[in-house]
Design a protein around this motif. Structure first.
Motif, short mmCIF file in Angstrom:
data_model
loop_
_atom_site.label_atom_id
_atom_site.label_comp_id
_atom_site.label_asym_id
_atom_site.label_seq_id
_atom_site.Cartn_x
_atom_site.Cartn_y
_atom_site.Cartn_z
N VAL A 159 41.81 111.76 71.31
CA VAL A 159 41.24 112.71 72.28
C VAL A 159 39.72 112.76 72.18
CG1 VAL A 159 41.15 115.11 72.99
CG2 VAL A 159 43.33 114.10 72.33
N GLN A 160 39.22 112.96 70.96
CA GLN A 160 37.77 113.07 70.82
C GLN A 160 37.07 111.75 71.12
OE1 GLN A 160 35.85 113.48 67.02
NE2 GLN A 160 34.33 114.94 67.81
N SER A 161 37.68 110.65 70.73
CA SER A 161 37.08 109.35 71.03
C SER A 161 36.87 109.18 72.53
CB SER A 161 37.96 108.22 70.48
OG SER A 161 38.03 108.27 69.08
N ASN A 162 37.89 109.53 73.31
CA ASN A 162 37.78 109.40 74.76
C ASN A 162 36.70 110.32 75.32
OD1 ASN A 162 38.70 108.70 77.52
ND2 ASN A 162 39.42 110.80 77.54
N LEU A 163 36.63 111.55 74.79
CA LEU A 163 35.63 112.50 75.28
C LEU A 163 34.21 112.07 74.92
CD1 LEU A 163 37.50 115.82 74.47
CD2 LEU A 163 36.96 114.94 76.74
N LEU A 164 34.03 111.58 73.68
CA LEU A 164 32.70 111.12 73.28
C LEU A 164 32.29 109.88 74.07
CD1 LEU A 164 32.70 111.66 69.41
CD2 LEU A 164 31.76 113.14 71.19
N TYR A 165 33.26 109.06 74.41
CA TYR A 165 32.97 107.88 75.24
C TYR A 165 32.48 108.32 76.62
CZ TYR A 165 33.76 103.47 77.72
OH TYR A 165 33.61 102.33 78.47
N GLN A 166 33.16 109.33 77.20
CA GLN A 166 32.71 109.87 78.49
C GLN A 166 31.32 110.49 78.37
OE1 GLN A 166 35.46 112.24 80.92
NE2 GLN A 166 37.06 111.74 79.46
N LEU A 167 31.12 111.26 77.30
CA LEU A 167 29.83 111.91 77.08
C LEU A 167 28.72 110.88 76.99
CD1 LEU A 167 28.16 114.48 76.33
CD2 LEU A 167 28.69 113.96 73.94
N ALA A 168 28.91 109.88 76.14
CA ALA A 168 27.87 108.88 75.92
C ALA A 168 27.57 108.09 77.19
CB ALA A 168 28.29 107.94 74.79
#
Length: 372
Positions: free
Chosen positions: A256-265
């Motif tokens: 979950v966090q990996s996907n969100l940080l990918y979107q953020l970045a």
């Protein structure tokens, strides 16, 4: 349409149509809703206690993107590494406040109004600052959250998207304010102001600036793309706000966090590129915030529970890159297994107020940081 009305303060048409200030400083707030895990964002990968507390969630050392000072970026923030290398990115670690609340609703209220944990306010932390920056339109929030930029004299528009706002505005006909009845005077005045705001945005966005950068098709990517277009097209607002939701990672955090940080970045990288291409990178500062961090110890569901201190990311052409605040002390946690904060979030806000927006610092006793 009614949902838009409460967010709009008194905005005379002649003020809304004011000529934008080319060198006006702009703040972009990025809300990471749910409580982002700071330890897996800015990773203390040289600390063995980090891996002891997170045997499955700890980011493997060979995947961490080293940025010096015994820290590394989560690998899903890879596209931001060049901005770090340019010195345009700062991390503030250990950010929190005394008697930290672990309630989503209460903690985000504290963060967005900048009050003590025992107090309450209906004015956002920028609500009293922005009227001193300039007249006219002060803030635009895309999404459901606009609390930081609300206040008695703070002129703010909240919308789901510029397109939906303009389509709704097109259904309105202007009404001249009534003065004979106090209730009708308020309603007709707000209606007139909303119409005037739509007129300005419609005029500006009929011919939006070409960004020359591809943004993600995700909701977050589209929100940042809209902000970039408004800034480069000359919409006269000081603060913009967007939200990336989903950080309440009690279970299966890694994916979950990996996907969100990918979107953020990806969104931040595209936005920074657009600002740089449009000649506004030195005029814009972007800052993330979240209601709290996560507990140090991973739980049995391969997630983390509500914690306290976390990290904030600051980006911009005038940002002094680096890591600010004390390194998290994983050997001295509170009774619930949480980190102690080393930077009060109002120290960050005071820095923004004094050194970016050039306003009197309401949080002067907390000091400032030299990231800008």
């Amino acid at each position: 349409m009614a949902a838009l009305l409460p967010w709009l303060s008194a905005l005379p048409a002649e003020v809304l149509a004011a000529t934008p200030r080319p060198q006006q400083r702009i703040l972009v707030l990025v809300k990471l809703a749910g409580g982002n895990d700071g330890l897996n964002t800015l990773v203390p990968y040289t600390d063995p206690l980090y891996y002891q507390a997170r045997p499955t969630l700890g980011i493997p050392k060979h995947q961490v993107l080293d940025i010096g000072e015994s820290y590394g970026l989560n690998p899903y923030l890879k596209v931001l590494k060049p901005w770090w290398d340019k010195g345009n990115m700062a991390w503030v670690q250990g950010v929190g406040y005394p008697q930290g609340s672990l309630s989503h609703f209460r903690s985000i209220d504290i963060w967005e109004t900048a009050v003590d944990a025992s107090n309450y306010s209906d004015t956002g932390w920028l609500g009293a600052l922005l009227p001193g920056c300039k007249p006219g339109l002060h803030g635009i929030a895309i999404g459901d959250s606009a609390v930081p930029i609300t206040g008695k004299n703070c002129n703010t528009i909240a919308m789901q998207s510029p397109q939906s706002f303009l389509s709704q505005i097109s259904l309105l006909e202007d009404i001249q304010p009534v003065t004979t009845n106090s209730v009708l005077a308020h309603l007709t005045n707000v209606h007139h102001q909303l119409y005037a705001a739509g007129e300005q945005l419609s005029k500006k966005l009929q011919h939006p600036a070409a960004l020359g950068v591809n943004f993600s098709s995700s909701g977050f990517g589209r929100e940042l793309e809209s902000v970039a277009k408004m800034i480069l097209t000359g919409v006269d607002a000081t603060v913009y706000m967007v939200t990336l939701d989903g950080f309440d990672t009690h279970s299966n955090q890694a994916g979950v966090q990996s996907n969100l940080l990918y979107q953020l970045a990806g969104g931040l990288d595209s936005f920074a590129q657009a600002m740089q291409r449009g000649g506004r990178w030195n005029d814009v500062m972007l800052m993330t915030y979240s209601e709290f961090g996560r507990r140090v110890q991973e739980n049995h569901a391969k997630g983390t529970d509500h914690g306290t201190a976390s990290v904030q990311l600051v980006m911009g052409g005038k940002v002094r890159g680096g890591i600010y605040g004390d390194k998290p002390d994983l050997s001295h946690l509170d009774g619930e297994g949480n980190l102690s904060h080393s930077v009060d979030f109002r120290k960050v806000y005071g820095t923004v107020a004094q050194q970016w927006l050039r306003q009197a610092n309401p949080w002067k006793p907390f000091g400032t940081l030299p990231f800008v």
